[in-house]
Design a protein around this motif. Structure first.
Motif, PDB file in Angstrom:
ATOM      1  N   ALA A 493      59.291  50.111  38.361  1.00  0.00           N
ATOM      2  CA  ALA A 493      59.928  51.300  38.948  1.00  0.00           C
ATOM      3  C   ALA A 493      59.020  52.524  38.803  1.00  0.00           C
ATOM      4  O   ALA A 493      58.906  53.353  39.724  1.00  0.00           O
ATOM      5  CB  ALA A 493      61.272  51.539  38.278  1.00  0.00           C
ATOM      6  N   LYS A 494      58.352  52.612  37.647  1.00  0.00           N
ATOM      7  CA  LYS A 494      57.455  53.744  37.398  1.00  0.00           C
ATOM      8  C   LYS A 494      56.264  53.712  38.357  1.00  0.00           C
ATOM      9  O   LYS A 494      55.866  54.743  38.931  1.00  0.00           O
ATOM     10  CB  LYS A 494      56.970  53.697  35.943  1.00  0.00           C
ATOM     11  N   VAL A 495      55.685  52.507  38.553  1.00  0.00           N
ATOM     12  CA  VAL A 495      54.546  52.351  39.463  1.00  0.00           C
ATOM     13  C   VAL A 495      54.951  52.726  40.888  1.00  0.00           C
ATOM     14  O   VAL A 495      54.214  53.417  41.609  1.00  0.00           O
ATOM     15  CB  VAL A 495      54.001  50.906  39.415  1.00  0.00           C
ATOM     16  N   LEU A 496      56.149  52.303  41.291  1.00  0.00           N
ATOM     17  CA  LEU A 496      56.627  52.599  42.647  1.00  0.00           C
ATOM     18  C   LEU A 496      56.850  54.095  42.833  1.00  0.00           C
ATOM     19  O   LEU A 496      56.502  54.662  43.874  1.00  0.00           O
ATOM     20  CB  LEU A 496      57.932  51.836  42.917  1.00  0.00           C
ATOM     21  N   THR A 497      57.396  54.735  41.835  1.00  0.00           N
ATOM     22  CA  THR A 497      57.683  56.180  41.916  1.00  0.00           C
ATOM     23  C   THR A 497      56.406  57.008  41.900  1.00  0.00           C
ATOM     24  O   THR A 497      56.226  57.933  42.708  1.00  0.00           O
ATOM     25  CB  THR A 497      58.590  56.604  40.746  1.00  0.00           C
ATOM     26  N   GLU A 498      55.509  56.642  40.990  1.00  0.00           N
ATOM     27  CA  GLU A 498      54.311  57.465  40.793  1.00  0.00           C
ATOM     28  C   GLU A 498      53.119  57.017  41.641  1.00  0.00           C
ATOM     29  O   GLU A 498      52.063  57.661  41.617  1.00  0.00           O
ATOM     30  CB  GLU A 498      53.921  57.453  39.309  1.00  0.00           C
ATOM     31  N   ARG A 499      53.304  55.917  42.365  1.00  0.00           N
ATOM     32  CA  ARG A 499      52.217  55.364  43.182  1.00  0.00           C
ATOM     33  C   ARG A 499      50.960  55.106  42.331  1.00  0.00           C
ATOM     34  O   ARG A 499      49.828  55.369  42.735  1.00  0.00           O
ATOM     35  CB  ARG A 499      51.845  56.300  44.341  1.00  0.00           C
ATOM     36  N   SER A 500      51.173  54.578  41.113  1.00  0.00           N
ATOM     37  CA  SER A 500      50.074  54.329  40.171  1.00  0.00           C
ATOM     38  C   SER A 500      49.179  53.194  40.676  1.00  0.00           C
ATOM     39  O   SER A 500      49.638  52.262  41.346  1.00  0.00           O
ATOM     40  CB  SER A 500      50.623  53.944  38.796  1.00  0.00           C
ATOM     41  N   GLN A 501      47.902  53.250  40.313  1.00  0.00           N
ATOM     42  CA  GLN A 501      46.969  52.192  40.705  1.00  0.00           C
ATOM     43  C   GLN A 501      47.248  50.922  39.894  1.00  0.00           C
ATOM     44  O   GLN A 501      47.490  50.971  38.693  1.00  0.00           O
ATOM     45  CB  GLN A 501      45.514  52.632  40.480  1.00  0.00           C
ATOM     46  N   VAL A 502      47.196  49.768  40.563  1.00  0.00           N
ATOM     47  CA  VAL A 502      47.354  48.465  39.911  1.00  0.00           C
ATOM     48  C   VAL A 502      46.188  47.573  40.333  1.00  0.00           C
ATOM     49  O   VAL A 502      45.929  47.398  41.527  1.00  0.00           O
ATOM     50  CB  VAL A 502      48.691  47.782  40.306  1.00  0.00           C
ATOM     51  N   MET A 503      45.487  47.028  39.348  1.00  0.00           N
ATOM     52  CA  MET A 503      44.369  46.119  39.626  1.00  0.00           C
ATOM     53  C   MET A 503      44.874  44.674  39.597  1.00  0.00           C
ATOM     54  O   MET A 503      45.630  44.286  38.703  1.00  0.00           O
ATOM     55  CB  MET A 503      43.261  46.292  38.591  1.00  0.00           C
ATOM     56  N   LEU A 504      44.463  43.897  40.588  1.00  0.00           N
ATOM     57  CA  LEU A 504      44.834  42.484  40.670  1.00  0.00           C
ATOM     58  C   LEU A 504      43.573  41.628  40.744  1.00  0.00           C
ATOM     59  O   LEU A 504      42.509  42.112  41.131  1.00  0.00           O
ATOM     60  CB  LEU A 504      45.692  42.219  41.918  1.00  0.00           C
ATOM     61  N   ALA A 505      43.723  40.354  40.362  1.00  0.00           N
ATOM     62  CA  ALA A 505      42.627  39.398  40.554  1.00  0.00           C
ATOM     63  C   ALA A 505      42.594  39.021  42.027  1.00  0.00           C
ATOM     64  O   ALA A 505      43.623  38.659  42.615  1.00  0.00           O
ATOM     65  CB  ALA A 505      42.846  38.155  39.701  1.00  0.00           C
ATOM     66  N   LYS A 506      41.424  39.108  42.633  1.00  0.00           N
ATOM     67  CA  LYS A 506      41.304  38.850  44.063  1.00  0.00           C
ATOM     68  C   LYS A 506      41.659  37.405  44.383  1.00  0.00           C
ATOM     69  O   LYS A 506      41.221  36.469  43.704  1.00  0.00           O
ATOM     70  CB  LYS A 506      39.876  39.149  44.525  1.00  0.00           C
ATOM     71  N   TYR A 507      42.463  37.229  45.406  1.00  0.00           N
ATOM     72  CA  TYR A 507      42.890  35.890  45.829  1.00  0.00           C
ATOM     73  C   TYR A 507      41.710  35.106  46.384  1.00  0.00           C
ATOM     74  O   TYR A 507      40.932  35.617  47.192  1.00  0.00           O
ATOM     75  CB  TYR A 507      43.988  36.009  46.893  1.00  0.00           C
ATOM     76  N   ILE A 508      41.578  33.862  45.919  1.00  0.00           N
ATOM     77  CA  ILE A 508      40.541  32.962  46.437  1.00  0.00           C
ATOM     78  C   ILE A 508      41.238  31.879  47.244  1.00  0.00           C
ATOM     79  O   ILE A 508      42.093  31.154  46.711  1.00  0.00           O
ATOM     80  CB  ILE A 508      39.728  32.320  45.293  1.00  0.00           C
ATOM     81  N   PRO A 509      40.927  31.778  48.554  1.00  0.00           N
ATOM     82  CA  PRO A 509      41.605  30.761  49.376  1.00  0.00           C
ATOM     83  C   PRO A 509      41.440  29.363  48.799  1.00  0.00           C
ATOM     84  O   PRO A 509      40.402  29.040  48.212  1.00  0.00           O
ATOM     85  CB  PRO A 509      40.910  30.881  50.742  1.00  0.00           C
ATOM     86  N   PHE A 510      42.474  28.568  48.948  1.00  0.00           N
ATOM     87  CA  PHE A 510      42.469  27.199  48.449  1.00  0.00           C
ATOM     88  C   PHE A 510      41.463  26.372  49.227  1.00  0.00           C
ATOM     89  O   PHE A 510      41.248  26.585  50.419  1.00  0.00           O
ATOM     90  CB  PHE A 510      43.880  26.612  48.612  1.00  0.00           C
ATOM     91  N   GLU A 511      40.803  25.409  48.557  1.00  0.00           N
ATOM     92  CA  GLU A 511      39.824  24.554  49.239  1.00  0.00           C
ATOM     93  C   GLU A 511      40.454  23.858  50.435  1.00  0.00           C
ATOM     94  O   GLU A 511      41.559  23.342  50.359  1.00  0.00           O
ATOM     95  CB  GLU A 511      39.290  23.467  48.278  1.00  0.00           C
ATOM     96  N   ARG A 512      39.700  23.823  51.488  1.00  0.00           N
ATOM     97  CA  ARG A 512      40.205  23.138  52.682  1.00  0.00           C
ATOM     98  C   ARG A 512      39.775  21.674  52.625  1.00  0.00           C
ATOM     99  O   ARG A 512      38.610  21.370  52.484  1.00  0.00           O
ATOM    100  CB  ARG A 512      39.661  23.780  53.961  1.00  0.00           C
ATOM    101  N   SER A 513      40.725  20.789  52.744  1.00  0.00           N
ATOM    102  CA  SER A 513      40.438  19.351  52.754  1.00  0.00           C
ATOM    103  C   SER A 513      41.612  18.659  53.409  1.00  0.00           C
ATOM    104  O   SER A 513      42.751  18.830  53.009  1.00  0.00           O
ATOM    105  CB  SER A 513      40.264  18.837  51.320  1.00  0.00           C
ATOM    106  N   SER A 514      41.346  17.905  54.430  1.00  0.00           N
ATOM    107  CA  SER A 514      42.454  17.299  55.177  1.00  0.00           C
ATOM    108  C   SER A 514      43.144  16.233  54.355  1.00  0.00           C
ATOM    109  O   SER A 514      44.346  16.035  54.448  1.00  0.00           O
ATOM    110  CB  SER A 514      41.941  16.685  56.480  1.00  0.00           C
ATOM    111  N   GLY A 515      42.353  15.509  53.541  1.00  0.00           N
ATOM    112  CA  GLY A 515      42.935  14.444  52.734  1.00  0.00           C
ATOM    113  C   GLY A 515      43.507  13.311  53.552  1.00  0.00           C
ATOM    114  O   GLY A 515      44.235  12.476  53.064  1.00  0.00           O
ATOM    115  N   LYS A 516      43.178  13.268  54.840  1.00  0.00           N
ATOM    116  CA  LYS A 516      43.749  12.230  55.706  1.00  0.00           C
ATOM    117  C   LYS A 516      42.699  11.175  56.010  1.00  0.00           C
ATOM    118  O   LYS A 516      41.517  11.462  56.149  1.00  0.00           O
ATOM    119  CB  LYS A 516      44.266  12.851  57.003  1.00  0.00           C
ATOM    120  N   ARG A 517      43.152   9.971  56.154  1.00  0.00           N
ATOM    121  CA  ARG A 517      42.257   8.872  56.502  1.00  0.00           C
ATOM    122  C   ARG A 517      42.683   8.294  57.832  1.00  0.00           C
ATOM    123  O   ARG A 517      43.870   8.125  58.083  1.00  0.00           O
ATOM    124  CB  ARG A 517      42.316   7.769  55.444  1.00  0.00           C
ATOM    125  N   THR A 518      41.740   8.002  58.641  1.00  0.00           N
ATOM    126  CA  THR A 518      42.075   7.352  59.917  1.00  0.00           C
ATOM    127  C   THR A 518      41.235   6.097  60.040  1.00  0.00           C
ATOM    128  O   THR A 518      40.042   6.095  59.719  1.00  0.00           O
ATOM    129  CB  THR A 518      41.787   8.284  61.106  1.00  0.00           C
TER     130      THR A 518
END
Length: 710
Positions: A493-518
């Motif tokens: 609530a305090k962060v929302l009211t005061e618009r305080s800065q929040v640092m986050l760990a940058k999202y790393i996209p999940f590895e792409r792999s179809s995992g399918k066999r044909t």
């Protein structure tokens, strides 16, 4: 002490093929041989079984091993007998005729190690004659005796009877997971007398650790498929939070063409045993299971363990990941977690009889999952073990999180929670932020709030990751008692009211792999190095031998032993016998197929030698072969074998002669050697095998030499 060390190390080399013990093993063996009680706390795969198996071969009597796990009994007995150690098990999976026959062998001294369940032991122990010489009782999975342990079993509480009936027989209580409270309870309930406590290191550096916020079912399955492909000749386990999810994962993997089985308590005993046997034998690549699976599985080539959902406590988690990489070769442990898992686990805790302690354990598990510090250090600290440096083999160490200014997404999420009066969970919040148009959202009027669609620029997985971090940071709380709705904390609530800065760990996209066999597309095999190609070849040899003998491949040799063969490249019986992890019996049994494969790989066209080495003769002799059988195996004359034996005696490499020559034969040679030395060999050739007199003369020199030294 030195005598124990020398004898124990010689047995380790002879039967297991190792030159040295792991930390604490020799100390524990010494304590057992000094007939003192002890409690042994070692991690899964830490080498607990050696601690009672070596004393069994050094002591006069039998070692009784109490285990609740029939799978473990079967596995251990197969492994021991394949190494030439007389062992057996009595359990409900065998007929009473078989069990009775084993008990007869036990009383005639033909068995050195007997595995038995606690129930069966309590039933049999009153009938046992006091003439049965028991040198040690080893109680495996000893945490089962304690209500503080994570796997309490009432039958274990009656094992104090062992001390009543055999007060002077030492007891060794072994467990992979026990905190201080549980250790003390084990010693008290078993009535151990001033037990020595041994606590091994819980560090399993060969297992890489990774935790990921749940990216969704499809990506989870893709990731598991990539693990199966990476370790296509080995095995893995997927642990699921419920039977339904284990069934679903199994069906998904089978649909994609992988060899998978399911295992949970809802299946019949026959179905569970069939699934376990397929997994142990290597007929399937993966087992999808609840926590009902795994105790007592001694399969050494499990290369990965995935937790499809977060476990309920660190003890269980540690024991489950410890099933990977038991041979010391690299392995992977991956955990997916979500706040839905936490809600489910919290409901389990609320229904348990020990809500307070189980809540604390769940919180510690959650802290581990959310950690931004070296995971191994956190794991070891839970078991009161300090690691003074980061491990370099967990996701946090290998990919330290990149920080970013996350104020904008944080404010969007907090604002949306306020605008819906804290009446939504994670999924609905993400749908609102991404502007989804699903029916429930529209019916509730959430499409009309100001923040609807304010986060269209980010994917579901990205929002899921950032909201999880907001929960970890204490900006948002989950009201588990209100349908898992999200609420702003005072900090949020305090962060929302005061618009305080929040640092986050940058999202790393999940590895792409179809995992399918044909079937229409040819699978492109990766380019292998020469060492990798030789390893694949040796695994094929191992699999062929295992199927012929109807045993799991790792019973023939572990992956670690095969890797040593790749490193050493033995090209004859003698060099093969020196490979780490290759004992005497296995040398004799398996050297030809493996050495032949290695020689062919190296381009050596000359046929295998006739086996003239004295060392080879010694190996065969120690493995129980008589002179005629050695001559046949090595394709040489019996007289040559006797000459080898005479040389071994002179070199002090052989000091046990009873299997080669009788006392009467020895005395006769000495008599003729004294009365008629010139014609001795002609006279004795009519009475005994040619070459045996040379053995007797070498024995005489040996005895004189050692008499002078003493």
């Amino acid at each position: 002490m030195l005598d124990i060390q020398e004898r124990a190390t010689a047995l380790l080399r002879r039967f297991y093929g190792y030159n040295s013990f792991r930390p604490l093993q020799l100390d524990i063996i010494t304590t057992a041989l000094q007939r003192r009680d002890c409690v042994v706390l070692m991690p899964t795969g830490g080498g607990k079984s050696i601690c009672y198996q070596i004393p069994a071969m050094m002591g006069d009597g039998v070692v009784i091993v109490v285990s609740p796990l029939i799978a473990l009994m079967k596995d251990q007995v197969t492994a021991l007998t394949s190494n030439g150690i007389p062992a057996a098990a009595v359990n409900s999976m065998q007929t009473e005729v078989e069990n009775h026959h084993i008990m007869q062998q036990l009383f005639t001294g033909r068995i050195k190690i007997l595995y038995i369940s606690p129930e069966r032991l309590l039933m049999e122990i009153d009938r046992w004659s006091r003439d049965l010489k028991i040198s040690l009782v080893a109680i495996d999975e000893a945490h089962c005796i304690s209500q503080w342990g994570h796997d309490f079993r009432p039958d274990y509480t009656r094992l104090a009877k062992i001390k009543e009936l055999y007060p002077h027989v030492p007891i060794m209580a072994l467990t992979a997971t026990a905190d201080r409270l549980t250790r003390e309870d084990i010693a008290r309930q078993l009535r151990l007398h001033d037990p020595k406590i041994y606590i091994g290191s819980f560090d399993r550096p060969n297992i890489s650790l990774r935790v990921m916020i749940d990216p969704g079912k499809g990506k989870r399955v893709n990731y598991i498929c990539s693990l199966i492909d990476r370790y296509r000749h080995d095995s893995g386990i997927v642990y699921c939070i419920s039977r339904k999810r284990a069934e679903s994962m199994n069906a998904e993997l089978k649909l994609r063409g992988y060899k998978s089985v399911v295992y949970h308590a809802g299946l019949s005993v026959t179905e569970r045993n069939a699934a376990q046997d397929k997994f142990i034998s290597g007929d399937v690549q993966v087992v999808c299971a609840t926590v009902a699976f795994g105790m007592g599985i001694d399969k050494s080539n499990i290369r990965w363990v995935v937790h499809n959902n977060m476990p309920r406590n660190i003890e269980s988690y540690y024991q489950e990941i410890g099933r990977a990489g038991r041979d010391g070769v690299k392995a992977e442990a991956v955990m997916f977690y979500s706040y839905g898992d936490i809600a489910t686990l919290q409901s389990f805790v609320d229904e348990s009889g020990q809500q307070s302690i189980n809540t604390e354990k769940l919180n510690r598990m959650k802290e581990y999952a959310e950690a931004s510090l070296c995971r191994r250090r956190i794991l070891l600290s839970y078991f009161n073990e300090t690691m003074e440096h980061d491990c370099g083999n967990c996701d946090v160490c290998l990919n330290p999180p990149e920080r970013m200014d996350g104020t904008t997404p944080v404010l969007k999420a907090l604002s949306a929670i306020v605008r819906v009066n804290g009446m939504v969970g994670v999924t609905m919040l993400i749908d609102i932020l991404r502007g989804a148009s699903r029916q429930e959202l529209i019916q509730r009027g959430y499409h009309q709030i100001k923040t609807y669609g304010a986060g269209r620029d980010m994917s579901f997985a990205e929002w899921n990751n950032y909201i999880s971090q907001m929960i970890q940071l204490g900006l948002i709380d989950i009201a588990y008692n209100e349908g898992n709705h999200l609420k702003l904390t005072s900090y949020g609530a305090k962060v929302l009211t005061e618009r305080s800065q929040v640092m986050l760990a940058k999202y790393i996209p999940f590895e792409r792999s179809s995992g399918k066999r044909t079937k229409s597309k040819e699978v492109v095999e990766p380019q292998l190095t020469p060492a990798e190609r030789l390893l694949e070849l040796l695994k094929e040899v191992r699999l062929k031998l295992a199927r012929k003998e109807q045993v799991p491949p790792y019973i023939v040799f572990s992956d670690k032993a095969l890797l040593e063969m790749v490193r050493v490249e033995p090209t004859d019986m003698e060099s093969f016998s020196k490979v780490e992890g290759v004992g005497e019996k296995k040398t004799v049994k398996y050297w030809k197929p493996f050495v032949t494969a290695i020689r062919k790989f190296k381009g050596i066209s000359e046929p295998l030698g006739t086996g003239l080495s004295h060392e080879e003769t010694l190996l065969l002799l120690n493995a129980g072969y008589d002179v005629e059988a050695i001559a046949e195996a090595k394709n040489i004359k019996p007289q040559t074998v006797y000459n080898h034996i005479a040389s071994l005696i002179r070199e002090d490499k052989l000091s046990e002669f009873s299997s080669v020559i009788t006392r009467e034969q020895y005395l006769r040679v000495m008599e003729v050697a004294k009365s008629n030395p010139e014609d001795m060999y002609l006279i004795l050739a009519k009475e005994m095998p040619v070459g045996l007199p040379a053995v007797a003369l070498a024995m005489s020199d040996f005895l004189l030499r050692h008499k002078a030294n003493s």
